[in-house]
Design an enzyme around this catalytic site. Sequence first.
Site, PDB file in Angstrom:
ATOM      1  N   GLN A 198       0.828  -1.204   0.000  1.00 40.67           N
ATOM      2  CA  GLN A 198       0.000   0.000   0.000  1.00 40.67           C
ATOM      3  C   GLN A 198       0.861   1.252   0.000  1.00 40.67           C
ATOM      4  O   GLN A 198       2.079   1.215   0.201  1.00 40.67           O
ATOM      5  CB  GLN A 198      -0.919  -0.012   1.225  1.00 40.67           C
ATOM      6  CG  GLN A 198      -0.181  -0.112   2.547  1.00 40.67           C
ATOM      7  CD  GLN A 198      -1.101  -0.401   3.715  1.00 40.67           C
ATOM      8  OE1 GLN A 198      -1.212   0.400   4.630  1.00 40.67           O
ATOM      9  NE2 GLN A 198      -1.767  -1.565   3.686  1.00 40.67           N
ATOM     10  N   HIS A 257       0.203   5.770   0.925  1.00 41.86           N
ATOM     11  CA  HIS A 257      -0.716   6.797   1.416  1.00 41.86           C
ATOM     12  C   HIS A 257      -0.452   8.118   0.704  1.00 41.86           C
ATOM     13  O   HIS A 257       0.690   8.430   0.351  1.00 41.86           O
ATOM     14  CB  HIS A 257      -0.552   7.004   2.920  1.00 41.86           C
ATOM     15  CG  HIS A 257      -0.709   5.751   3.720  1.00 41.86           C
ATOM     16  ND1 HIS A 257      -1.848   4.978   3.681  1.00 41.86           N
ATOM     17  CD2 HIS A 257       0.132   5.132   4.577  1.00 41.86           C
ATOM     18  CE1 HIS A 257      -1.688   3.937   4.492  1.00 41.86           C
ATOM     19  NE2 HIS A 257      -0.502   4.012   5.037  1.00 41.86           N
ATOM     20  N   GLU A 282       3.293   8.372   8.612  1.00 41.08           N
ATOM     21  CA  GLU A 282       3.224   7.552   9.818  1.00 41.08           C
ATOM     22  C   GLU A 282       4.613   7.069  10.211  1.00 41.08           C
ATOM     23  O   GLU A 282       5.587   7.256   9.486  1.00 41.08           O
ATOM     24  CB  GLU A 282       2.296   6.359   9.599  1.00 41.08           C
ATOM     25  CG  GLU A 282       2.731   5.435   8.481  1.00 41.08           C
ATOM     26  CD  GLU A 282       1.673   4.401   8.097  1.00 41.08           C
ATOM     27  OE1 GLU A 282       0.584   4.395   8.681  1.00 41.08           O
ATOM     28  OE2 GLU A 282       1.954   3.600   7.189  1.00 41.08           O
ATOM     29  N   HIS A 324       4.765   0.454   1.114  1.00 37.16           N
ATOM     30  CA  HIS A 324       5.139  -0.305   2.302  1.00 37.16           C
ATOM     31  C   HIS A 324       4.122  -1.397   2.584  1.00 37.16           C
ATOM     32  O   HIS A 324       3.002  -1.381   2.063  1.00 37.16           O
ATOM     33  CB  HIS A 324       5.245   0.624   3.516  1.00 37.16           C
ATOM     34  CG  HIS A 324       3.949   1.315   3.851  1.00 37.16           C
ATOM     35  ND1 HIS A 324       3.536   2.454   3.208  1.00 37.16           N
ATOM     36  CD2 HIS A 324       2.974   1.022   4.747  1.00 37.16           C
ATOM     37  CE1 HIS A 324       2.363   2.837   3.695  1.00 37.16           C
ATOM     38  NE2 HIS A 324       1.992   1.981   4.628  1.00 37.16           N
ATOM     39  N   ARG A 359      -4.396   0.573  -1.905  1.00 37.69           N
ATOM     40  CA  ARG A 359      -3.791  -0.755  -2.046  1.00 37.69           C
ATOM     41  C   ARG A 359      -3.309  -0.977  -3.480  1.00 37.69           C
ATOM     42  O   ARG A 359      -4.061  -0.837  -4.427  1.00 37.69           O
ATOM     43  CB  ARG A 359      -4.794  -1.856  -1.680  1.00 37.69           C
ATOM     44  CG  ARG A 359      -5.287  -1.820  -0.259  1.00 37.69           C
ATOM     45  CD  ARG A 359      -6.087  -3.088   0.058  1.00 37.69           C
ATOM     46  NE  ARG A 359      -6.873  -2.903   1.262  1.00 37.69           N
ATOM     47  CZ  ARG A 359      -8.176  -2.659   1.281  1.00 37.69           C
ATOM     48  NH1 ARG A 359      -8.853  -2.620   0.145  1.00 37.69           N
ATOM     49  NH2 ARG A 359      -8.814  -2.490   2.414  1.00 37.69           N
TER      50      ARG A 359
END
Length: 324
Positions: A102, A104, A121, A179, A199
Amino acid sequence: MAVQPYPLQFKAEMKERVWGGRALEQFGLELPDGAIGEGWMIGDHPNGTTKVVNGELAGLGLDEIREQYGREWFGTRGFSEKNGRFPLLIKLLDCNDDLSVQVHPTDVYDRLPAGELGKTEMWYILSAKPGAKIIYGLKEGIDRPAMESAINEGRIMDTLQEVSVEAGDAFYIPAGTVHALCSGVVVAEIQQNSDTTYRLYDYDRPGLDGKLRELHVEDSLNVIAYEGAGAQRMKTDGVGAGEWLSIATSPYFQVEKGIVEGPLALSTSPESFVILVIADGEGQVRYSGGELDAKAGQCFLLPATLGDYELSGSMTVLRSVVPA
């Protein structure tokens, strides 16, 4: 009567995931039936808002506290400038199976859902089975055409970097970094307050409903940082008692790892709340109004106006603030 600031604890919001398991029970957390992949420990999001379980504000959601106490409790930097919500989301993850490959988006991606933020993150590996690994970035020279070709030809895994992991490893994952956590790890995750994931690949496996989970190939290809976004990883086992090591720094959070052996005096600042994640061990969080027991897996939100506090016992702690 005004409520005096105190460390807030929350009831975790548990999320069933096709890749989850039961490992979060080791922290004394109450899990519903099923494969539980995520415990949202501190959250102020439409998909999961945690409620306080201690003190005068018990029963209130983090969103209600935000509305009632505003910048006084969360600090001058304690809000998302984009949507006004609490800026971070704190999770514990049980990766009983591999997560999807995936990526982001950033805050400025023009196809973000309304009200959503991007998602930068960091991970701190709480435990890892022998041989555990993660997918962390692209191999050298992979650009968009190369990624598109690999997807179309069913060989996306050939484009990805695999990294072996062990407990104590820290990973910074800026938006745009491809990642995937893989099976056998339990992770503390500190992230922007977002639930947007694109995804690229999900191993052709059925989801909880028995159907293949949706992929988001076009969005993924749009937001991948092919030249890298500044992802960093580090070993953190060199931290000594009473020391703090910076393990992730971004515009959205700064995370330090500290080792508590005996009393350790600290203080909040007016600019930001403090989030404490107890990664290992047990001890106490002391403040002017009292004392709370702390143990591995627990998370505390300290208001910016709390002032002086003390950690004691024998603990490994992750401390997060919103940076200037």
